[in-house]
Design a protein around this motif. Structure first.
Motif, PDB file in Angstrom:
ATOM      1  N   ASN A 262      -6.791  -3.782  -1.859  1.00 49.63           N
ATOM      2  CA  ASN A 262      -7.185  -3.151  -3.115  1.00 49.63           C
ATOM      3  C   ASN A 262      -6.620  -3.697  -4.294  1.00 49.63           C
ATOM      4  OD1 ASN A 262      -8.813  -1.141  -1.724  1.00 49.63           O
ATOM      5  ND2 ASN A 262      -7.506   0.679  -1.943  1.00 49.63           N
TER       6      ASN A 262
ATOM      7  N   PRO B 226     -15.228   5.606  -6.936  1.00 50.15           N
ATOM      8  CA  PRO B 226     -14.665   5.905  -5.727  1.00 50.15           C
ATOM      9  C   PRO B 226     -15.208   7.141  -4.898  1.00 50.15           C
ATOM     10  CG  PRO B 226     -12.889   5.864  -7.334  1.00 50.15           C
ATOM     11  CD  PRO B 226     -14.083   5.864  -7.945  1.00 50.15           C
ATOM     12  N   SER B 228     -15.093  10.175  -2.268  1.00 49.33           N
ATOM     13  CA  SER B 228     -13.626  10.869  -1.845  1.00 49.33           C
ATOM     14  C   SER B 228     -13.664  10.993  -0.333  1.00 49.33           C
ATOM     15  CB  SER B 228     -14.005  12.484  -2.501  1.00 49.33           C
ATOM     16  OG  SER B 228     -15.253  13.089  -1.895  1.00 49.33           O
ATOM     17  N   TYR B 297      -5.929  12.050  -2.391  1.00 48.92           N
ATOM     18  CA  TYR B 297      -7.233  11.333  -2.354  1.00 48.92           C
ATOM     19  C   TYR B 297      -7.340  10.808  -0.859  1.00 48.92           C
ATOM     20  CZ  TYR B 297      -5.323   6.554  -1.705  1.00 48.92           C
ATOM     21  OH  TYR B 297      -4.684   5.375  -1.148  1.00 48.92           O
ATOM     22  N   ALA B 342     -12.310   6.194   1.729  1.00 50.55           N
ATOM     23  CA  ALA B 342     -11.677   6.635   0.744  1.00 50.55           C
ATOM     24  C   ALA B 342     -10.642   5.682  -0.055  1.00 50.55           C
ATOM     25  CB  ALA B 342     -11.180   8.126   0.779  1.00 50.55           C
ATOM     26  N   HIS B 343      -9.847   5.145   0.825  1.00 48.91           N
ATOM     27  CA  HIS B 343      -8.867   4.255   0.238  1.00 48.91           C
ATOM     28  C   HIS B 343      -9.616   2.885  -0.092  1.00 48.91           C
ATOM     29  CE1 HIS B 343      -5.003   2.253   0.130  1.00 48.91           C
ATOM     30  NE2 HIS B 343      -5.368   1.247   0.785  1.00 48.91           N
ATOM     31  N   VAL B 346     -10.983   3.509  -3.510  1.00 47.80           N
ATOM     32  CA  VAL B 346     -10.247   4.289  -4.730  1.00 47.80           C
ATOM     33  C   VAL B 346     -10.018   3.429  -5.947  1.00 47.80           C
ATOM     34  CG1 VAL B 346      -7.863   3.925  -3.788  1.00 47.80           C
ATOM     35  CG2 VAL B 346      -8.436   6.101  -4.843  1.00 47.80           C
TER      36      VAL B 346
END
Lengths: 429, 429
Positions: A262, B226, B228, B297, B342-343, B346
Motif C-alpha cells: 500500500n 476504498p 469497506s 477498517y 478492504a486493506h 484503503v
C-alpha cells in the motif's frame, strides 16, 4: 538534422529528432487516438492516416489498424523495424528540407484537421499496462537509503551487485501526468519502541517521490522463453519518466517480509509521450560501475547501463514559486533495461506489449542530485529549503511535483520527455 | 435441493448447487466462450443464449453481450445481483423437478448443440487478469515457514496480526489448470557461508507448491475510493483454487529487500471453473483466531474468515501411482477476502474486474495437512514418502500436482472446484 517547419522558436523537448508517441483526445474529438508530439504541436496519427498521409510509405493493414486504436499496444507490438520506419517517415513529413511530396505542409485544410496545439489536447495513458515491474537499479539511491536504515556497511543486500533486484508493482494505479492523487491513509507505527507495537490508522506523514526512468515493452516473449541481454533491445518500445510516489511511514511498517504494497499502490505517474528506443538509444552511456563479476546471462557492455540524460525535479506549493529541488542524471543507473529484461525472463516469465519496467530511483551522491525526498531530507531529519524560504521534509497537501528530462542540445537535436507531474490532494476520507 | 436431470450417478464437484462459470472451446468451435459445468457436462452459455435459452429471464442486452465474450470479465462486472439471478435461472433449467418451460431438457437438438461432455472441452483462463495480488493469510503456514528461518519466537513479523500482509504478483504468468510448466532456472546461492557470496546459475532444486484459495474481483472501485469490509463481498465474483509454484532456492537469494520475484513469476496455476460467491459463501466459517485488536477498517465477523472446505493435494510421478500428500481445510485462514480487499483499497488503490487475489498458502499444523512441500519436508530436510515407496523433498521433473477442493456433501449439495493441476517439465534451456 535541420529543424521542422512546425517547430516554434522556443526550445522544445519534442524536436524533430524525437517524435514521441502518445494517446490524445481533444474538444473536437473525444475518441482516444495515437499522436506524435512535434514542437508545441501534436500530429493526430489517426486523422493523418485516414487522410492518406502515410500513402508514400505503402503502409501495411496492421500498421493502419494500429493507428486506429485507443492505446499504442498494437503499434508497439509491430516491432522496432516498423517503429523506425514510421518515425523516419514522420520526420521526413515534418522536416524543413523535405523533398518528398508533402500533403501535410502543403495543405492548410489537412493541417487544420490533424495538427493541433499541444496545449489544446488531453493526454491519456499511452498503453494498456498488463504488468508493472519496478527495479532498484539506482545504486546511489539504494546505498543511501540502505545506509539510513542499516548503516553504510550493511546498506546493500548481498544480492544487490549480482542481479537487478525488482518487484512486481501495481498496474491499475499507474496514471498519466497531470492526474491528481489523494494522500493515502494507512497503517503506521508511530512509535516503534512502544511494546506491544500498535499501529494507528492515519494519513501518511512521510509522503515521498521517486524519480525514475521506465521502459514500455513492445515485443513480448512466450512463457518459458527467456530473452537474452543482446535480444532485449528489440523488445523495448520506448521510454517514459516515472514518479513512483511512496508513503514511507506505511512502507516501513508493512514491507516485511514480502515488499512494498500500500506504500506504493495508491498511484504511480508516468509522462504521456513515449520516447521511442531509437530516439533515446544514442544517449546510452556508461552508468554506475559494477565491479562484481556477473553471471553470463547478465553480462552487458558497461557503456549501455546509463543514459546521458538531464533529469530535474520541480516542487511547487499551491501558492508560491516553483523550486527545482534536484538536478540529476540518467548516468546514475547500474543496470541496463536490457539486463532487467534478461533477468525478468530468465526463469520463463512472459513479458507482454504494454508491460512497464521502472528503473528504480535515480539519485546521485550529492545533496542537490537526489531522486527522493527521503534522501534530500536525510531520512526525514533535515528539512530542505524552497525558493520562497519555506521548508520541506516530505510533501505537503497541494504540493505539485513535476519531473522533467531531456537528452541532446537545445535545438533540433533535443530529445525530451515533457512533463511527469502530479499534485497531492488532501487525504481521502 | 433435488438433483439435476444432467448429473450422472458419479459424485461430482459440479452439482446443481454449484453452477461454476468458465471459458471453454471444443473441437467443433474453437472460439473461447462462457459456459457452466454441471455434473460431467458443460452448458455452452453462448450457444444457449443464442438459442433463446434465457428468454424466460428477459435478459438485458448487457447480459447477452457478456455471454458473447472470450472472458468472463464483462459478466463479472454486471455485479452479484445479476450473477445470482442467472445462476438461479440455470439451476431451474437444470433441475429434475423444474416446472418452467424447459427448452433444453425437452429438445435433443438443442442439447446436442450446447450440452457437451466435460471431457470433450478445453478450458481457458476464465478472466483477463489485470493485477494479481497474493496475500499471506494462512497463519499456520506463515508461522511454520517463519520458524524454519528465524525460530518460533521470531516466526511472524510484528505487522502480521495487524494487517493482511500481501504483495503484488505477476499476472502474465497465471495459467489455467492443465498447463505444463518448465522448471525455472535462476540465481541460486548454493553455499551461503562462503565469502564472498557467489551465486550460480542453475535449475531450481527446491521447486515447491503453494496450495491457495483465490478470489476474482467482479465489481471494481475507483482510484481513491476504498472499499469497506462490509461492502467487499459485493466486489467478489467468485473463487478458484490456486497453486503458487515457488522456487525456494531462487527465493532465498533474491527476496531481500523487495519480496519474491523470479521465484514465483514463472507460473501460477488456477482451477478453470469459478465458483460464484453465492455458491461458496454458505460455507464461510470461523478461521484461525486472531487475538490482536484490529483497526476499525479491518474489523470482521470472526465467523467469516475461513471456509468449511476440504482441500487435498495429489502428487503423481510420470509413472507410478498418485499419492494424496496433504489433506487440509479452508478453515486455516486468519484473514477473510473481505479484509484483504478492504486493506488493499484503503490507501486508494483501484481494483478492477478480473483482478485475482490469492489467500496465501493454506496449511494446518500437522504433518499431513500442509500446503507446501517446504513444510512437509521440514525445510527440505526430511523426505516424505509417496505410495510407491519413493521419496520427495521437493518436486522432481515430470511430477504432476493436482489440487482439489470441495464443500458440502457428496450429492446434489456438493460445491467443488474440480482440478487445479500442472506438470513440471525439465528446465528450460
Amino acid at each position: 538534422m535541420a529543424g521542422s517547419w512546425v517547430e516554434s522558436g522556443k526550445k522544445s523537448d519534442f524536436s524533430i529528432s524525437n517524435i514521441p508517441f502518445g494517446i490524445i483526445s481533444n474538444d473536437k474529438n473525444h475518441l482516444h487516438r495515437p499522436a506524435i508530439a512535434i514542437g508545441d504541436h501534436v500530429l493526430d496519427l489517426q486523422g493523418f492516416a485516414a487522410a492518406g498521409g502515410f500513402a508514400e510509405l505503402k503502409p501495411s493493414d496492421a500498421l493502419l489498424s494500429s493507428l486506429n486504436q485507443v492505446t499504442l499496444n498494437d503499434f508497439a507490438t509491430l516491432g522496432r523495424p516498423v517503429h523506425r520506419t514510421v518515425r523516419k517517415y514522420i520526420q521526413e513529413v515534418l522536416a524543413e528540407d523535405t523533398n518528398m511530396p508533402n500533403v501535410l505542409r502543403d495543405s492548410s485544410v489537412l493541417r487544420e484537421k490533424v495538427l493541433f496545439p499541444l496545449s489544446s489536447v488531453k493526454n491519456h495513458l499511452p498503453m494498456a499496462i498488463g504488468d508493472y515491474t519496478d527495479f532498484f537499479a539506482g545504486r546511489h539511491h539504494a546505498f543511501t537509503v540502505g545506509s539510513l536504515f542499516r548503516g553504510p556497511d550493511n546498506a546493500l543486500q548481498p544480492n544487490y551487485h549480482h542481479l537487478p533486484v525488482g518487484y512486481h508493482g501495481r498496474a491499475s494505479s499507474v496514471v498519466v501526468s497531470g492526474t491528481a492523487l489523494h494522500r493515502p491513509r494507512g497503517q503506521i507505527l508511530a512509535d516503534p519502541t512502544a511494546k506491544p507495537q500498535r499501529p494507528t490508522f492515519e494519513a501518511s506523514k512521510r509522503l515521498d517521490i521517486e524519480l525514475e526512468l521506465a521502459c514500455f515493452v513492445g515485443k513480448g516473449n512466450a512463457m518459458g522463453k527467456p530473452v537474452s541481454v543482446k535480444e532485449a533491445s528489440e523488445h523495448i518500445f520506448g521510454y517514459v519518466l516515472m514518479n513512483d510516489w511512496s508513503a514511507r511511514d506505511i512502507q516501513t511498517w508493512e514491507y516485511v517480509p514480502l515488499g512494498p504494497f500500500n506504500a506504493k499502490n495508491f498511484g504511480t505517474t508516468i509522462s504521456p509521450w513515449i520516447v521511442l528506443a531509437d530516439a533515446l538509444n544514442p544517449y546510452m552511456t556508461t552508468g554506475i560501475a559494477n565491479e562484481t563479476p556477473l553471471l553470463e546471462y547478465l553480462q552487458e557492455d558497461p557503456g549501455r547501463t546509463g543514459f546521458e540524460l538531464s533529469l530535474e525535479v520541480d516542487l511547487a506549493p499551491l501558492s508560491g514559486p516553483t523550486t527545482t529541488i534536484s538536478r540529476t542524471s540518467g548516468r546514475n543507473l547500474m543496470w541496463s533495461f536490457a539486463q532487467m529484461i534478461a533477468h525478468h525472463t530468465v526463469g520463463g516469465c512472459p513479458l507482454r506489449a504494454g508491460d512497464l519496467l521502472g528503473s528504480g530511483t535515480i539519485s546521485g551522491l550529492n545533496d542537490d542530485d537526489r531522486g527522493s525526498l527521503l534522501e534530500m531530507s536525510k531520512g526525514g531529519k533535515t528539512p530542505f529549503k524552497l525558493s520562497d524560504g519555506s521548508e520541506r521534509v516530505f510533501l505537503k497537501d497541494n504540493d505539485s511535483i513535476n519531473i522533467r528530462g531531456w537528452a541532446g542540445g537545445e535545438g533540433a537535436s533535443r530529445v525530451g520527455f515533457g512533463h511527469c507531474s502530479g499534485t497531492i490532494l488532501p487525504a481521502i476520507s
